[in-house]
Scaffold this motif. Structure first.
Motif, PDB file in Angstrom:
ATOM      1  N   HIS A  20       0.853  -1.079  -0.272  1.00 62.08           N
ATOM      2  CA  HIS A  20       0.178   0.333   0.127  1.00 62.08           C
ATOM      3  C   HIS A  20       0.754   0.895  -0.452  1.00 62.08           C
ATOM      4  O   HIS A  20       0.590   2.415  -1.168  1.00 62.08           O
ATOM      5  CB  HIS A  20      -0.423   0.512   1.338  1.00 62.08           C
ATOM      6  CG  HIS A  20      -2.311  -0.866   1.019  1.00 62.08           C
ATOM      7  ND1 HIS A  20      -3.057  -0.674   0.142  1.00 62.08           N
ATOM      8  CD2 HIS A  20      -2.037  -2.416   1.943  1.00 62.08           C
ATOM      9  CE1 HIS A  20      -3.939  -2.183   0.494  1.00 62.08           C
ATOM     10  NE2 HIS A  20      -3.490  -2.623   1.048  1.00 62.08           N
ATOM     11  N   LEU A  21       2.327   1.275   0.887  1.00 60.74           N
ATOM     12  CA  LEU A  21       2.896   2.801   0.472  1.00 60.74           C
ATOM     13  C   LEU A  21       3.460   2.389  -0.842  1.00 60.74           C
ATOM     14  O   LEU A  21       3.833   3.839  -0.720  1.00 60.74           O
ATOM     15  CB  LEU A  21       3.920   2.841   1.681  1.00 60.74           C
ATOM     16  CG  LEU A  21       3.837   1.962   3.931  1.00 60.74           C
ATOM     17  CD1 LEU A  21       4.281   2.258   4.459  1.00 60.74           C
ATOM     18  CD2 LEU A  21       2.958   3.651   3.184  1.00 60.74           C
ATOM     19  N   ASP A  22       4.020   1.807  -1.570  1.00 62.50           N
ATOM     20  CA  ASP A  22       4.284   1.933  -2.278  1.00 62.50           C
ATOM     21  C   ASP A  22       3.566   2.154  -3.722  1.00 62.50           C
ATOM     22  O   ASP A  22       3.846   2.744  -4.349  1.00 62.50           O
ATOM     23  CB  ASP A  22       5.250   0.361  -3.196  1.00 62.50           C
ATOM     24  CG  ASP A  22       6.060   0.335  -1.641  1.00 62.50           C
ATOM     25  OD1 ASP A  22       6.810   0.406  -1.762  1.00 62.50           O
ATOM     26  OD2 ASP A  22       6.378  -1.479  -2.248  1.00 62.50           O
ATOM     27  N   ASN A  23       2.063   1.850  -3.549  1.00 61.38           N
ATOM     28  CA  ASN A  23       1.246   2.362  -4.280  1.00 61.38           C
ATOM     29  C   ASN A  23       0.659   3.410  -4.288  1.00 61.38           C
ATOM     30  O   ASN A  23       0.646   4.057  -5.225  1.00 61.38           O
ATOM     31  CB  ASN A  23      -0.227   1.700  -3.860  1.00 61.38           C
ATOM     32  CG  ASN A  23      -0.996   1.568  -5.298  1.00 61.38           C
ATOM     33  OD1 ASN A  23      -1.352   2.525  -6.160  1.00 61.38           O
ATOM     34  ND2 ASN A  23      -2.300   1.571  -4.895  1.00 61.38           N
ATOM     35  N   ILE A  24       0.851   4.095  -2.793  1.00 63.32           N
ATOM     36  CA  ILE A  24       1.418   4.830  -2.891  1.00 63.32           C
ATOM     37  C   ILE A  24       1.789   6.325  -3.414  1.00 63.32           C
ATOM     38  O   ILE A  24       1.847   7.831  -3.552  1.00 63.32           O
ATOM     39  CB  ILE A  24       0.883   5.303  -0.749  1.00 63.32           C
ATOM     40  CG1 ILE A  24      -0.759   5.671  -0.130  1.00 63.32           C
ATOM     41  CG2 ILE A  24       1.015   7.365  -0.611  1.00 63.32           C
ATOM     42  CD1 ILE A  24      -0.848   5.624   1.443  1.00 63.32           C
ATOM     43  N   ASP A  25       3.231   6.207  -3.129  1.00 70.56           N
ATOM     44  CA  ASP A  25       4.015   6.484  -3.222  1.00 70.56           C
ATOM     45  C   ASP A  25       4.154   7.131  -5.112  1.00 70.56           C
ATOM     46  O   ASP A  25       4.516   7.459  -5.712  1.00 70.56           O
ATOM     47  CB  ASP A  25       5.886   6.076  -3.057  1.00 70.56           C
ATOM     48  CG  ASP A  25       6.013   5.596  -1.817  1.00 70.56           C
ATOM     49  OD1 ASP A  25       5.556   6.880  -1.376  1.00 70.56           O
ATOM     50  OD2 ASP A  25       6.366   5.095  -1.139  1.00 70.56           O
ATOM     51  N   HIS A  26       3.620   5.629  -5.932  1.00 65.77           N
ATOM     52  CA  HIS A  26       3.708   5.878  -7.343  1.00 65.77           C
ATOM     53  C   HIS A  26       2.643   6.693  -7.002  1.00 65.77           C
ATOM     54  O   HIS A  26       2.349   7.557  -8.438  1.00 65.77           O
ATOM     55  CB  HIS A  26       3.093   4.426  -7.659  1.00 65.77           C
ATOM     56  CG  HIS A  26       2.518   4.108  -9.213  1.00 65.77           C
ATOM     57  ND1 HIS A  26       3.873   4.196  -9.704  1.00 65.77           N
ATOM     58  CD2 HIS A  26       1.353   3.809  -9.965  1.00 65.77           C
ATOM     59  CE1 HIS A  26       3.073   4.546 -11.091  1.00 65.77           C
ATOM     60  NE2 HIS A  26       1.424   4.131 -11.388  1.00 65.77           N
ATOM     61  N   LEU A  27       0.919   6.616  -7.281  1.00 69.96           N
ATOM     62  CA  LEU A  27       0.568   7.691  -7.382  1.00 69.96           C
ATOM     63  C   LEU A  27       0.665   8.978  -7.112  1.00 69.96           C
ATOM     64  O   LEU A  27       0.307   9.813  -7.427  1.00 69.96           O
ATOM     65  CB  LEU A  27      -0.915   7.619  -6.406  1.00 69.96           C
ATOM     66  CG  LEU A  27      -1.464   6.234  -6.771  1.00 69.96           C
ATOM     67  CD1 LEU A  27      -3.166   5.720  -5.928  1.00 69.96           C
ATOM     68  CD2 LEU A  27      -2.354   6.165  -8.230  1.00 69.96           C
ATOM     69  N   ASP A  28       1.694   9.266  -6.242  1.00 72.30           N
ATOM     70  CA  ASP A  28       1.794  10.828  -5.729  1.00 72.30           C
ATOM     71  C   ASP A  28       2.940  11.306  -6.756  1.00 72.30           C
ATOM     72  O   ASP A  28       3.305  12.641  -7.057  1.00 72.30           O
ATOM     73  CB  ASP A  28       2.656  10.323  -4.666  1.00 72.30           C
ATOM     74  CG  ASP A  28       2.495  11.127  -2.894  1.00 72.30           C
ATOM     75  OD1 ASP A  28       1.014  11.119  -3.536  1.00 72.30           O
ATOM     76  OD2 ASP A  28       2.584  10.502  -2.331  1.00 72.30           O
ATOM     77  N   ALA A  29       3.767  10.193  -7.482  1.00 77.45           N
ATOM     78  CA  ALA A  29       4.348  10.212  -8.631  1.00 77.45           C
ATOM     79  C   ALA A  29       4.190  10.985 -10.004  1.00 77.45           C
ATOM     80  O   ALA A  29       4.293  11.685 -10.409  1.00 77.45           O
ATOM     81  CB  ALA A  29       5.578   9.023  -8.668  1.00 77.45           C
ATOM     82  N   ALA A  30       3.048  10.547 -10.339  1.00 75.44           N
ATOM     83  CA  ALA A  30       1.842  10.273 -11.373  1.00 75.44           C
ATOM     84  C   ALA A  30       1.410  11.821 -10.506  1.00 75.44           C
ATOM     85  O   ALA A  30       1.450  12.803 -12.013  1.00 75.44           O
ATOM     86  CB  ALA A  30       0.609   8.978 -11.148  1.00 75.44           C
TER      87      ALA A  30
END
Length: 166
Positions: A20-30
């Protein structure tokens, strides 16, 4: 109390939290990439955007939406009433023999109306400006829906005058 703080957080839970934290980081980058691209695209319209953000309730996101839907100039609309009608923020006045039949607004541009609605609700929470006073005066007489449409209409009149006359 110590027993309540002792939990059963296993390696599996840590694995799931990490996903979940990796997914949040990916969305923040997008989101960051989208914001950078938006700034690049809006660079030629910086003056119009800065002018629009001086209007109460209109921030950068709403100003971007207004410029995207209406354009940086309002040359396509002869006056503010035409712009408001095109956007669908003119309340209907269908009255016959003193009987009010319908006061629905026209469909208009749904993207512009949605962003103007955001600005109208921001105005309802702001203080010390004419539009805030107008919003609450209409709410007390006719309700929130009509107040939002009235503020949307007033905002578009201000936008037209600001972009047309400077």
């Amino acid at each position: 109390y110590v027993q309540a703080l002792t939990g059963r957080f296993t390696d599996h839970h840590a694995f799931m939290v990490q996903i979940h934290l990796d997914n949040i980081d990916h969305l923040d980058a997008a989101i960051l990439r989208i914001e950078e691209r938006t700034e690049q695209v809006m660079a030629p319209f910086q003056a119009a955007r800065e002018a629009l953000t001086t209007i109460p309730g209109i921030g950068i996101v709403v100003a971007n939406a207004v410029i995207a839907e209406v354009g940086p100039t309002v040359d396509a609309f002869p006056d503010a009433a035409h712009l408001a009608s095109w956007a669908g923020v003119c309340p209907g006045q269908n009255e016959s023999a003193g009987r009010v039949k319908s006061t629905k607004t026209r469909p208009g541009n749904r993207y512009l109306k949605a962003n103007l609605g955001i600005a109208a609700l921001a105005i309802s929470w702001s203080k010390d400006n004419h539009l805030h006073t107008k919003y609450w005066r209409i709410v007390s007489r006719q309700g929130k829906q009509k107040a939002v449409v009235a503020i949307e209409h007033a905002l578009l009149v201000i936008v037209w005058n600001l972009l047309h006359d400077g």
